[in-house]
Write an enzyme that holds these catalytic residues in place. Structure first.
Site, PDB file in Angstrom:
ATOM      1  N   LYS A   1      35.855 -30.990 -33.615  1.00  0.00           N
ATOM      2  CA  LYS A   1      34.257 -30.956 -33.447  1.00  0.00           C
ATOM      3  C   LYS A   1      33.870 -30.476 -34.860  1.00  0.00           C
ATOM      4  O   LYS A   1      34.676 -29.484 -35.834  1.00  0.00           O
ATOM      5  CB  LYS A   1      34.035 -29.608 -32.563  1.00  0.00           C
TER       6      LYS A   1
ATOM      7  N   SER B   1      27.883 -29.684 -25.658  1.00  0.00           N
ATOM      8  CA  SER B   1      27.506 -30.363 -26.926  1.00  0.00           C
ATOM      9  C   SER B   1      28.873 -30.821 -27.838  1.00  0.00           C
ATOM     10  O   SER B   1      28.711 -31.852 -28.617  1.00  0.00           O
ATOM     11  CB  SER B   1      27.046 -28.932 -27.837  1.00  0.00           C
TER      12      SER B   1
ATOM     13  N   SER C   1      30.079 -26.166 -23.273  1.00  0.00           N
ATOM     14  CA  SER C   1      30.162 -27.457 -24.268  1.00  0.00           C
ATOM     15  C   SER C   1      31.406 -27.987 -24.356  1.00  0.00           C
ATOM     16  O   SER C   1      31.557 -29.070 -24.872  1.00  0.00           O
ATOM     17  CB  SER C   1      29.762 -27.004 -25.660  1.00  0.00           C
TER      18      SER C   1
HETATM   19  N1  GLN Z   1      24.383 -26.746 -23.023  1.00  0.00           N
HETATM   20  C1  GLN Z   1      24.444 -25.434 -23.236  1.00  0.00           C
HETATM   21  C2  GLN Z   1      23.631 -25.126 -24.327  1.00  0.00           C
HETATM   22  O1  GLN Z   1      22.616 -25.994 -24.870  1.00  0.00           O
HETATM   23  C3  GLN Z   1      25.873 -25.033 -24.027  1.00  0.00           C
HETATM   24  C4  GLN Z   1      26.205 -25.144 -25.254  1.00  0.00           C
HETATM   25  C5  GLN Z   1      27.413 -24.849 -25.684  1.00  0.00           C
HETATM   26  O2  GLN Z   1      28.309 -24.432 -25.077  1.00  0.00           O
HETATM   27  N2  GLN Z   1      27.741 -24.796 -27.031  1.00  0.00           N
HETATM   28  O3  GLN Z   1      23.380 -24.166 -24.798  1.00  0.00           O
END
Ligand code: GLN
Length: 470
Positions: free
Chosen positions: A78, A153, A177
């Site tokens: 990532k 994400s 994410s």
């Molecule tokens: N979808 C969640 C957010 O938008 C989690 C994001 C993440 O785990 N980095 O914050």
């Protein structure tokens, strides 16, 4: 070799038996990327040359009989995890020209095993989002249905593995994410115990919530990759000296029934219940439990996370990193750089975070959220007095279509209802594929989420394997 059937475990055997070389394997993945990624956009950058060099080094090590579990295994990383000398942008314009000055601890550990790094993967900007639509470089498509989001994400990492453009990948999970994109692409995603994996070299989003973890095709591979990256690191002040507890065979799985009534898709719930039934047949006791504070997790998360993110992102000021917009005064440099470099969702969270921490409102929002967070953590601890694990779906519905939630941030945030309580409590959780639901002409995968007490990843793997076999 058939990339669609390959796992880290099976590739390890074939590499050690010299059925093919690490270089052959790496070339096969590079080929696959060049055939498929134009349509999917999982990668922001592919490192063909260095990947082949790494594969050759791995081959020498395999020839010497010194291979470790990741030697010669082609992986995707990532874009918020640092690799020395490589661009790392968190899919943001503000870091477009930034190069990492050092290796993240997880990367250092993988390099010690001579793993192969294929490239860096797309994500929501600074890991803020649930669909990868917030990338400054355009979205990633779900390989199962390209009209749909791959989750986020870590959507690029998930799409890369699901489309067999990497054997496994690393993601980061602040509020889901890793687990949510794994669920939407039919993969296994692990959010480790907070402190089990070093955060050194991970771009911080919500420092008290972030963990790096694996996205893999199987539970066995998840364990393998987790074992390779876990462990104490003096460079991370929240790293745990001893995170793992002794394994005891899990027997009782708790289901917080009332929490499942929060707007879950009916077809998804049917698949979830069927999996619970299969686990019951395998000898588990499935017990309804009461966790009345869980539904507040989402509200708490969307106060705590922006508060921490607004502080963490203050360092991107046009002076210290990446983009810098010239202006007559320093204040204007900050404002112009941040205005131009951050996308709308990142700006929204910085504003929310600054607001909830501001003198007049910190008691009403930030401190209250922290108090409720402590309540959620206690509720998990209490639950684990009587059950070995807790099961909930990973997401409330299968993968949605592009644009479906972009105009309504709250609808996007609601996607995280089942994943964020885990990060707030710091406990480990895994998402394992448990079936499909039909939508139009697609069979969309569903994730079964298992949550355990701190340090009990082994419990997750044990139940996860039974879900896999169900
Ligand atoms: N979808 C969640 C957010 O938008 C989690 C994001 C993440 O785990 N980095 O914050």
């Amino acid at each position: 070799m058939d990339l669609t059937k390959l796992t880290i475990a099976s590739a390890r055997k074939a590499l050690d038996a010299k059925e093919y070389s690490a270089l052959d394997l790496t070339k096969a993945y590079i080929d696959q990327i060049s055939q498929k990624d134009a349509a999917l956009h999982a990668y922001l950058e592919v490192w063909e040359k260095s990947a082949k060099d790494e594969a050759k080094r791995a081959d020498a090590r395999i020839a010497a009989g010194e291979a470790l579990s990741l030697t010669g295994i082609p992986l995707a990383i990532k874009d918020n995890i640092l690799i020395e000398g490589r661009a790392a942008s968190s899919a943001s314009k503000i870091l477009e020209n930034y190069r990492a000055p050092y290796d993240a601890t997880v990367i250092e550990r993988m390099k010690q095993e001579d793993a192969v790094f294929l490239g860096r993967t797309n994500m929501d900007e600074f890991a803020m989002g649930s669909s990868t639509e917030n990338s400054a470089y355009g979205p990633t498509r779900n390989p199962i249905d390209t009209a749909r989001i791959p989750g986020g994400s870590s959507g690029g990492s998930a799409a890369a593995v699901a489309a067999h453009m990497a054997l496994a990948a690393l993601g980061s999970d602040t509020g889901g994410s890793i687990r949510q994109p794994a669920a939407h692409t039919g993969l296994v995603g692990l959010k480790p115990t907070y402190g089990a994996v070093s955060r050194y070299g991970l771009m911080a989003m919500g420092s008290s919530l972030d963990q790096i973890g694996p996205l893999t095709k199987t539970v066995d591979d998840s364990k393998l990759l987790f074992e390779a990256i876990r462990g104490y690191d003096a460079s991370d002040s929240t790293s745990l000296k001893e995170s793992a507890k002794d394994f005891k065979k899990p027997r009782v799985i708790g289901v917080p029934r009332a929490f499942l009534e929060s707007g879950v898709d009916a077809d998804l719930l049917t698949v979830f219940e069927k999996t619970l039934g299969a686990l019951r047949e395998k000898g588990y006791e499935i017990r309804d439990i009461d966790m009345p504070t869980l539904p507040y997790g989402l509200a708490v998360y969307y106060v705590v996370m922006p508060a921490e993110a607004s502080t963490n992102l203050a360092r991107f000021d046009g002076i210290r990193y990446g983009l810098s917009e010239p202006a007559p005064t320093i204040g204007e440099v900050y404002a112009k750089t941040r205005g131009k470099g951050f996308g709308p969702e990142v700006r929204r969270r910085i504003l929310v975070g600054t607001f909830v921490l501001s003198a007049g409102y910190a008691d009403a929002y930030y401190r209250k959220a922290r108090a409720v967070r402590a309540g959620i953590t206690r509720e998990f601890a209490d639950a684990f007095q009587s059950v070995d694990a807790i099961a909930v779906p990973t997401t409330p519905a299968p993968a949605f279509k592009f644009g479906e939630k972009t105009s309504d941030p709250l609808a996007m945030y609601a996607e995280d209802i089942f994943s964020v309580p885990v990060n707030l409590a710091g406990v480990p959780a895994i998402s394992v594929p448990c079936g499909h639901v039909a939508r139009e002409s697609s069979q969309l995968p569903i994730g079964f989420q298992i949550i355990a007490e701190h340090g009990r990843e082994e419990t997750l793997f044990a139940i996860g394997k039974d879900v896999e076999a169900a």
